[in-house]
Design an enzyme around this catalytic site. Structure first.
Site, mmCIF file in Angstrom:
data_model
loop_
_atom_site.group_PDB
_atom_site.id
_atom_site.type_symbol
_atom_site.label_atom_id
_atom_site.label_comp_id
_atom_site.label_asym_id
_atom_site.label_seq_id
_atom_site.Cartn_x
_atom_site.Cartn_y
_atom_site.Cartn_z
ATOM 1 N N HIS A 163 -42.314 -36.915 -2.839
ATOM 2 C CA HIS A 163 -43.540 -37.634 -3.193
ATOM 3 C C HIS A 163 -43.228 -39.091 -3.513
ATOM 4 O O HIS A 163 -42.256 -39.379 -4.196
ATOM 5 C CB HIS A 163 -44.205 -36.978 -4.413
ATOM 6 N N ASP B 172 -56.739 -31.047 -11.801
ATOM 7 C CA ASP B 172 -56.252 -32.412 -11.635
ATOM 8 C C ASP B 172 -57.341 -33.307 -11.048
ATOM 9 O O ASP B 172 -57.510 -34.448 -11.470
ATOM 10 C CB ASP B 172 -55.006 -32.431 -10.746
ATOM 11 N N ARG C 17 -60.169 -39.701 -15.976
ATOM 12 C CA ARG C 17 -59.207 -40.708 -16.437
ATOM 13 C C ARG C 17 -59.514 -42.069 -15.834
ATOM 14 O O ARG C 17 -59.372 -43.109 -16.487
ATOM 15 C CB ARG C 17 -57.781 -40.279 -16.057
ATOM 16 N N SER D 293 -49.839 -34.634 -13.402
ATOM 17 C CA SER D 293 -50.749 -34.671 -12.251
ATOM 18 C C SER D 293 -49.960 -34.550 -10.949
ATOM 19 O O SER D 293 -50.267 -33.720 -10.081
ATOM 20 C CB SER D 293 -51.546 -35.981 -12.298
ATOM 21 N N LYS E 4 -49.445 -30.873 -8.380
ATOM 22 C CA LYS E 4 -49.834 -30.795 -6.963
ATOM 23 C C LYS E 4 -48.670 -30.313 -6.096
ATOM 24 O O LYS E 4 -48.848 -29.554 -5.149
ATOM 25 C CB LYS E 4 -50.351 -32.157 -6.492
#
Ligand code: URA
Ligand code: CA
Length: 433
Positions: free
Chosen positions: A82, A161, A168, A183, A187
């Site tokens: 990621h 999320d 947020r 978060s 995922k």
């Protein structure tokens, strides 16, 4: 349990139990806890932080809030990567084939998304015939046979999320390390990763502007990974200027193929070798980062990394001839150079602004209904530290319109010069293992 008591507990700096965290996440996902209470709780977390155990509990509660992908039928350690942002970030296209060629199974679930260019799926669809609509069985079989498959996002992953992120976004609680870390990790875990490699970006335009904050975020995610049984490593890398030279969908596929051939831009190649080394180690195919890097360099040299990309294209209905003939990719009608207006050393190139200049050509989506033009984008010729002479090309613009005024102005505005030599930017500043 009452939400108001849990808000108070966090507000006063106490640690919440696993059950209390599950109560909050599942209650909010089901609509039993109101936005005003959840926003108050998120603000309490923002100021009071969370312990490593609380972060892991929050991550697992979010990962379990919706569908979870079961990849247990795939042999080996499934590694996912990621990046926390990036302009013209072509790494995913390169890393999949690169680490698959070293025997690491890559079962990639990818999205389209908003932004300067399309997501990984849009980019792959620049290859004629390529599709990502695979059945779960075909997806798993393909990874077992050829180590690499890419599928579109399906199912209802991490609804907690999605809901929390929207909240947020409008309550000034995005920039919180425990909230960002949980978060992102939730995922990856819901998508079936056994091991995770993270590229945490710093610089202008990144979530974490300073190196210090980026390190904290990286350590937070590695901590969550270790606490939840997913071997996790991270790097900190610069994103103040674009990575590689190409920004645009077909242009990035071309750049990815060249990188797999060992002829790619130096910075993109280096980042892929650094991240790829971590992926090979957490995937259990090498003991050390040095050993992993030598394996990656070998599969580039002997052509097997490129072969893995060719196989992916063939498996998913695309025309594999594209890896030998880049002119088969979508081509823009107009090719225009952007001449420098002055001499000097480039001291700054604002990645975000350059990405937006590609988006106005049609390379990315401004809203979720925008249609992407896969053929358009930019190829930079200079990076920070390079000397440029007046009239020399800073970039080449690939477009399907001759009205380039907005794009050109953005590009000129994104670049700053110095009369004195400027040091090149260090791309990778830390490894967290
Ligand atoms: N990216 C995410 O996925 N989540 C965050 O909270 C921030 C960035
Ligand atoms: Ca690029």
């Amino acid at each position: 349990m009452r939400m108001v008591d849990l808000i108070e507990k966090k507000r006063d700096g106490h640690e919440l139990s696993t059950e209390e965290i599950r109560f909050i996440v599942s209650g909010y996902t089901k609509g039993e806890i109101a936005d005003y209470q959840m926003s108050s709780f998120l603000m309490a977390v923002f100021f009071q932080d969370m312990s490593e155990r609380e972060r892991a509990d929050l991550t697992m509660a979010m990962a379990e809030s919706g569908d979870q992908i079961d990849l247990s039928a795939i042999e080996g350690i499934k590694v996912d990567k990621h990046s926390t942002g990036g302009v013209g970030d072509t790494t995913t296209l390169v890393l999949g084939p690169l680490v698959a060629a070293c025997g690491v199974p890559v079962a990639k679930m990818s999205g389209r998304g908003l932004g300067h260019t399309g997501g990984t799926i849009d980019k792959l669809e620049a290859i004629d015939g390529f599709h990502v609509e695979l059945s779960t069985n075909d997806f798993i079989r393909q990874v077992n046979e050829h180590k690499l498959a890419v599928i579109g996002q399906s199912g209802n992953l991490t609804p907690a999320d999605k809901k929390m992120y929207s909240l947020r976004d409008v309550t000034a609680t995005v920039n919180s390390i425990p909230l960002i870390a949980s978060s992102i990790m939730s995922k990856k875990i819901a998508a079936g990763a056994d091991a995770i490699v993270l590229d945490v970006k710093t610089g202008e335009g990144a979530f974490m502007k300073t190196e210090e904050d980026a390190k904290k975020l990286a350590h937070a995610m590695v901590g969550i990974g270790n606490a939840t049984g997913r071997k996790t490593m991270a790097i900190i890398s610069d994103m103040s200027q674009p990575l590689g030279f190409a920004i645009g969908n077909a242009l990035e596929v071309k750049e990815a193929i060249e990188t797999l051939q060992g002829k790619g831009p130096e910075d993109l190649t280096e980042l892929c070798l650094v991240l790829g080394s971590q992926m090979v180690v957490v995937g259990g195919k090498a003991k050390t980062l040095e050993e992993a890097r030598a394996m990656l360099e070998d599969v580039i040299k002997d052509g097997s990394a490129l072969e893995a990309f060719r196989q992916l294209i063939e498996d998913q209905g695309g025309n594999p001839a594209v890896v030998d003939d880049l002119s088969l990719l979508p081509q823009a009608k107009f090719v225009t150079e952007l001449p420098a207006k002055q001499d000097g050393y480039i001291s700054f190139m604002e990645a975000d602004e350059i990405g937006t200049a590609a988006m106005v050509l049609g390379a990315g989506r401004a809203t979720k209904d925008s249609v992407i033009d896969l053929s358009v984008g930019l190829v930079l010729h200079k990076k920070v530290g390079d000397f440029v002479k007046k009239g020399e090309a800073l970039a080449t613009i690939y477009s399907n319109t001759q009205d380039l005024a907005e794009c050109q102005e953005m590009l000129y505005n994104s670049i700053e010069y110095s009369n004195e030599p400027v040091e090149a930017i260090q791309l990778v500043s830390a490894l967290i293992t």
